[in-house]
Design an enzyme around this catalytic site. Structure first.
Site, short mmCIF file in Angstrom:
data_model
loop_
_atom_site.label_atom_id
_atom_site.label_comp_id
_atom_site.label_asym_id
_atom_site.label_seq_id
_atom_site.Cartn_x
_atom_site.Cartn_y
_atom_site.Cartn_z
N ASN A 11 0.92 -1.08 -0.15
CA ASN A 11 -0.11 0.08 0.03
C ASN A 11 0.95 1.11 -0.13
O ASN A 11 1.48 1.40 1.04
CB ASN A 11 -0.75 0.01 1.21
CG ASN A 11 -1.73 1.16 1.37
OD1 ASN A 11 -1.78 1.78 0.32
ND2 ASN A 11 -2.50 1.22 2.54
N TRP A 12 1.01 1.86 -1.12
CA TRP A 12 1.74 2.87 -1.26
C TRP A 12 1.28 4.14 -0.80
O TRP A 12 2.16 5.24 -0.42
CB TRP A 12 2.00 3.10 -2.84
CG TRP A 12 2.91 2.18 -3.50
CD1 TRP A 12 3.34 1.16 -3.13
CD2 TRP A 12 3.47 2.27 -5.02
NE1 TRP A 12 3.98 0.33 -4.06
CE2 TRP A 12 4.31 1.11 -5.10
CE3 TRP A 12 3.37 3.28 -5.82
CZ2 TRP A 12 4.97 0.76 -6.44
CZ3 TRP A 12 4.08 2.99 -7.12
CH2 TRP A 12 4.64 1.94 -7.39
N LYS A 13 0.14 4.08 -0.29
CA LYS A 13 -0.40 5.34 0.50
C LYS A 13 -0.41 6.42 -0.44
O LYS A 13 -0.24 6.45 -1.75
CB LYS A 13 -0.04 5.49 1.84
CG LYS A 13 -0.26 4.12 2.59
CD LYS A 13 -0.15 4.48 4.02
CE LYS A 13 -0.22 3.06 4.78
NZ LYS A 13 -0.33 3.09 6.28
N HIS A 99 -9.63 0.88 4.81
CA HIS A 99 -8.32 0.85 5.61
C HIS A 99 -8.68 1.98 6.80
O HIS A 99 -9.42 2.74 6.83
CB HIS A 99 -7.28 1.43 4.86
CG HIS A 99 -5.75 1.66 5.30
ND1 HIS A 99 -5.44 2.52 6.06
CD2 HIS A 99 -4.95 0.70 5.17
CE1 HIS A 99 -4.21 1.99 6.36
NE2 HIS A 99 -3.78 1.13 5.85
N GLU A 101 -6.96 4.40 7.80
CA GLU A 101 -6.80 5.87 7.49
C GLU A 101 -8.11 6.43 6.72
O GLU A 101 -8.03 7.54 6.79
CB GLU A 101 -5.62 5.97 6.81
CG GLU A 101 -4.24 5.73 7.57
CD GLU A 101 -3.24 5.16 6.76
OE1 GLU A 101 -3.08 5.25 5.53
OE2 GLU A 101 -2.35 4.63 7.40
N GLU A 186 -5.40 -5.22 10.68
CA GLU A 186 -4.16 -4.25 10.56
C GLU A 186 -4.47 -3.33 11.87
O GLU A 186 -5.42 -2.53 12.12
CB GLU A 186 -4.32 -3.04 9.47
CG GLU A 186 -3.87 -3.61 8.22
CD GLU A 186 -3.16 -2.64 7.20
OE1 GLU A 186 -2.18 -3.07 6.60
OE2 GLU A 186 -3.85 -1.49 6.95
N GLY A 192 2.41 2.03 10.89
CA GLY A 192 3.43 3.34 10.61
C GLY A 192 4.15 3.71 11.94
O GLY A 192 4.85 4.83 12.10
N SER A 232 3.61 -2.03 10.20
CA SER A 232 5.16 -2.38 10.57
C SER A 232 5.99 -3.76 10.23
O SER A 232 6.63 -4.09 10.71
CB SER A 232 5.50 -1.90 12.11
OG SER A 232 5.08 -0.51 12.35
N GLY A 253 2.96 -1.08 4.47
CA GLY A 253 2.92 0.31 4.09
C GLY A 253 4.51 0.79 3.68
O GLY A 253 5.00 0.66 2.57
N GLY A 254 4.91 1.42 4.76
CA GLY A 254 6.46 1.99 4.61
C GLY A 254 7.40 1.14 3.76
O GLY A 254 8.07 1.48 2.91
#
Ligand code: 13P
Length: 274
Positions: A11-13, A99, A101, A186, A192, A232, A253-254
Site C-alpha cells: 500500500n503505497w498510500k 483502511h 486511515e 491491521e 507506521g 510495520s 505500507g512503509g
C-alpha cells in the site's frame, strides 16, 4: 486443507504518485521479483498512476495492480470518487476497502447515506460493505481491512471490534463470492509506528477473523479466505509473521516504498514450507 497462496500487497498510500516516481519504483519491483513463484504480489499506488503502471506491467503475471479505495456507484455526481468499473479499466484487480486511515473514527462520526447528502467520507462498516459488494460486481477482489485502535485494545474489546467489522463488511455477500475476498488485519496502533503486533497475537486475531467467517459461512469457506497481517511488517520480522498458520500474507505500507525491502518480504512468503 489446501495451502492458501500467500499474498504480499504494497500500500503505497499517498506516496510515489508522480509518473516518474511510480515508474522508477515499479521497474525495481519488477526486476527484483523476477523468478519469484509461490506468492502473489500486488502494488496499490495512488490512483494518478494506475494507467501508467498498467502500461508498464502489461498484464504481468508476477505483479498485479490494486487501488486504495473505490466508490460503490458506477457513475454520477460524486466528485473525486472512482467507480469499480473505472478501476477495472485502469488495470486494477484488487482494491483496499476500509483502511483504518479512511474509517470513520478519523472522519465523520455519523455518516448519512441519504442521496444528495454526501457525508460519508468517514468510512463505516456499512460503507465498507457497499464498496465490497460493488467491487465484486465489477470482478475486483476486495481486500477488506479491519483492526482495533489502541484504546479498544486496552479496553479489552479487540475481538468484538474485529468480529463486528468482519460481519458488517459481508452483508449480502454469498459463499461463492467469498473466494474473491481477502481480509487484512491491521491493528491501528501498529501502523507506521514501528510497533509490530507479536506474531502469536497477530495469528490469534487472524484466527478470530477466520472463526467469524466460519460462523457466517462454513469452515471450508473460511479455510479458503486469505487473511493478511499489516502494521510495520519489515524484512526482519516478516518470516515469523508469515509462518503463522492463520496469516496468509502481508499488507505493507512503509516497506513497500523500497523495492528491496518489499521483495525481500515477498521472497520470505514464497519460501514458506507448504
Ligand atoms: P506500515 O507497514 O507503514 O506500518 O503500514 C501498514 C499499512 O497501513 C498498510 O496498509
Amino acid at each position: 486443507m489446501l495451502k492458501r497462496t500467500p499474498l504480499i500487497a504494497g500500500n503505497w498510500k499517498m506516496n510515489k504518485g508522480t509518473a516518474a516516481e511510480a515508474t522508477a519504483l515499479i521497474g525495481e519491483v519488477l526486476s527484483k521479483s523476477e523468478g519469484i513463484s509461490g506468492a502473489e504480489i500486488v502494488v496499490c499506488p495512488p490512483s494518478t498512476v494506475l494507467y501508467t503502471l498498467k502500461g508498464i506491467l502489461g498484464g504481468s503475471e508476477r505483479v498485479a495492480l490494486g487501488a486504495q479505495d473505490v466508490y460503490w456507484k458506477s457513475a454520477g455526481a460524486y466528485t473525486g470518487q472512482l467507480s469499480p468499473e473505472m478501476l477495472a479499466d485502469a488495470g486494477v484487480s484488487y482494491v483496499l476497502i476500509g483502511h483504518s486511515e479512511r474509517r470513520g473514527r478519523f472522519g465523520v462520526a455519523e455518516p448519512d447515506f441519504t442521496e444528495g447528502i454526501l457525508k460519508h467520507f468517514g468510512e463505516t462498516d456499512a460503507s465498507v460493505n457497499r464498496k465490497a459488494v460493488a467491487a465484486l460486481a465489477a470482478n475486483l477482489k476486495p481486500v477488506i481491512c479491519v483492526g482495533e485502535t489502541l484504546s479498544e485494545r486496552e479496553e479489552g474489546t479487540t475481538d468484538g471490534v474485529i468480529q463486528a467489522q468482519v460481519e458488517g463488511a459481508l452483508d449480502g455477500i454469498s459463499t461463492t463470492q467469498m473466494t474473491h475476498i481477502v481480509f487484512a488485519y491491521e491493528p491501528v496502533w501498529a501502523i507506521g509506528t514501528g510497533k509490530t503486533c507479536s506474531s502469536d497475537e497477530a495469528d490469534r486475531v487472524c484466527g478470530v477473523i477466520r472463526a467469524a467467517l466460519s460462523d457466517l459461512y462454513d469452515a471450508e469457506t473460511a479455510g479458503t479466505v486469505r487473511i493478511l497481517y499489516g502494521g510495520s511488517m519489515k524484512p526482519d520480522n516478516a518470516s515469523e509473521l508469515l509462518v503463522q498458520p492463520n496469516i496468509d500474507g502481508g499488507l505493507i505500507g512503509g516497506a513497500s516504498l523500497k523495492a528491496g525491502d518489499f521483495i525481500a518480504i515477498a521472497k520470505a512468503a514464497a519460501s514458506l514450507p507448504s
